[in-house]
Motif scaffolding. Structure first.
Motif, short mmCIF file in Angstrom:
data_model
loop_
_atom_site.label_atom_id
_atom_site.label_comp_id
_atom_site.label_asym_id
_atom_site.label_seq_id
_atom_site.Cartn_x
_atom_site.Cartn_y
_atom_site.Cartn_z
N UNK A 151 37.91 35.51 30.99
CA UNK A 151 37.59 36.94 30.90
C UNK A 151 38.33 37.50 29.71
N UNK A 152 37.65 38.33 28.94
CA UNK A 152 38.23 38.92 27.74
C UNK A 152 38.83 37.85 26.83
N UNK A 153 38.11 36.75 26.66
CA UNK A 153 38.49 35.63 25.79
C UNK A 153 39.78 34.93 26.20
N UNK A 154 40.24 35.13 27.42
CA UNK A 154 41.43 34.45 27.93
C UNK A 154 40.99 33.56 29.09
N UNK A 155 41.33 32.28 28.99
CA UNK A 155 41.00 31.36 30.07
C UNK A 155 42.18 31.23 31.02
N UNK A 156 41.90 31.35 32.30
CA UNK A 156 42.90 31.21 33.36
C UNK A 156 42.52 29.97 34.16
N UNK A 157 43.44 29.02 34.26
CA UNK A 157 43.19 27.81 35.05
C UNK A 157 43.81 27.99 36.42
N UNK A 158 43.00 27.80 37.45
CA UNK A 158 43.44 28.01 38.82
C UNK A 158 43.28 26.73 39.61
N UNK A 159 44.29 26.43 40.40
CA UNK A 159 44.24 25.30 41.33
C UNK A 159 44.22 25.84 42.75
N UNK A 160 44.02 24.96 43.71
CA UNK A 160 43.97 25.36 45.12
C UNK A 160 45.19 26.22 45.46
N UNK A 161 44.94 27.37 46.07
CA UNK A 161 46.00 28.29 46.47
C UNK A 161 46.26 29.39 45.46
N UNK A 162 45.85 29.21 44.19
CA UNK A 162 46.08 30.23 43.16
C UNK A 162 45.09 31.38 43.32
N UNK A 163 45.55 32.58 42.92
CA UNK A 163 44.70 33.77 42.99
C UNK A 163 44.81 34.55 41.69
N UNK A 164 43.69 34.92 41.14
CA UNK A 164 43.62 35.70 39.90
C UNK A 164 43.00 37.05 40.21
N UNK A 165 43.62 38.12 39.72
CA UNK A 165 43.05 39.47 39.85
C UNK A 165 42.67 39.94 38.46
N UNK A 166 41.49 40.51 38.34
CA UNK A 166 41.09 41.06 37.05
C UNK A 166 40.07 42.17 37.24
N UNK A 167 39.98 43.01 36.23
CA UNK A 167 38.96 44.06 36.19
C UNK A 167 37.97 43.61 35.12
N UNK A 168 36.71 43.50 35.50
CA UNK A 168 35.71 42.91 34.63
C UNK A 168 34.99 43.99 33.83
N UNK A 169 35.06 43.86 32.50
CA UNK A 169 34.39 44.81 31.63
C UNK A 169 33.46 44.12 30.64
N UNK A 170 33.61 42.82 30.46
CA UNK A 170 32.79 42.10 29.48
C UNK A 170 32.36 40.76 30.04
N UNK A 171 32.05 39.82 29.16
CA UNK A 171 31.59 38.50 29.59
C UNK A 171 32.66 37.75 30.40
N UNK A 172 32.19 36.95 31.35
CA UNK A 172 33.09 36.08 32.13
C UNK A 172 32.44 34.71 32.24
N UNK A 173 33.28 33.73 32.55
CA UNK A 173 32.79 32.36 32.69
C UNK A 173 33.58 31.70 33.81
N UNK A 174 32.88 31.00 34.70
CA UNK A 174 33.48 30.24 35.80
C UNK A 174 33.12 28.78 35.55
#
Length: 191
Positions: A151-174
């Motif tokens: 999101x916002x050109x920043x990649x966040x890597x998440x493993x089991x148990x991790x939680x990411x909070x974000x406010x979406x205003x542009x492109x996203x990728x899963x």
């Protein structure tokens, strides 16, 4: 489409709802194509349930219509109830991308929050060019596997148990990372 070319009931209801939303606004297929960036032929085929729309296509339409995907999908369900048993939770699959989406929360048009279970097949990659509703708040909690969320050109890597909070205003990728599927909970809160 099913192998015998008869649309799935949810695809048929979704197609009708998409046609209704366009008609409510008085838009032609050309108007909607211009607003969404989706070809008229693809829009027409989706409205007639000749194709099962992809997650990316539905996301673009949700953006144009100002609703979340959960809200759109809940609008094609029979009767919303305050309790939604696991066996009754609507499941939608984007076969092209390997994405399976389960609407966990009972749908209600007056509420701002909802829970969704997402499953991505190993190696699956879904890109959304815009949020369905600008300023949408998302909490992504990974239950199994690994997930890369951009999101916002920043990649966040998440493993089991991790939680990411974000406010979406542009492109996203899963993107599912690792050799196994990713399963996650997506909490969505309207602005």
């Amino acid at each position: 489409m099913k192998q015998d070319d008869v649309p799935e009931p949810v695809d048929a209801r979704l197609g009708r709802r998409l046609a209704e939303l366009r008609a409510e606004r008085g838009w032609s297929l050309g108007d909607l194509a211009e607003r969404s960036g989706i070809s008229r032929s693809t829009l027409s085929r989706a409205e007639r349930a000749e194709i099962s729309p992809t997650a990316a296509l539905l996301n673009r339409l949700c953006h144009v219509y100002g609703r979340t995907m959960s809200r759109l999908l809940s609008e094609v369900e029979e009767e919303p109830a305050p309790l939604l048993r696991a066996a009754e939770q609507p499941v939608w699959e984007d076969r092209a991308s390997g994405f399976v989406r389960r609407s966990v929360s009972p749908p209600h048009p007056g509420l701002r929050g909802e829970l969704v279970e997402g499953r991505l097949a190993a190696g699956a990659d879904i890109a959304y060019d815009r949020p369905p509703v600008s300023g949408l708040e998302q909490h992504i909690w990974v239950l199994e596997g690994g997930l890369a969320v951009t999101a916002e050109d920043v990649e966040h890597r998440l493993d089991a148990g991790d939680c990411l909070r974000l406010r979406v205003a542009g492109p996203t990728r899963f993107r599912c990372v690792g050799g196994t599927r990713a399963r996650y909970v997506l909490a969505v809160v309207l602005p």
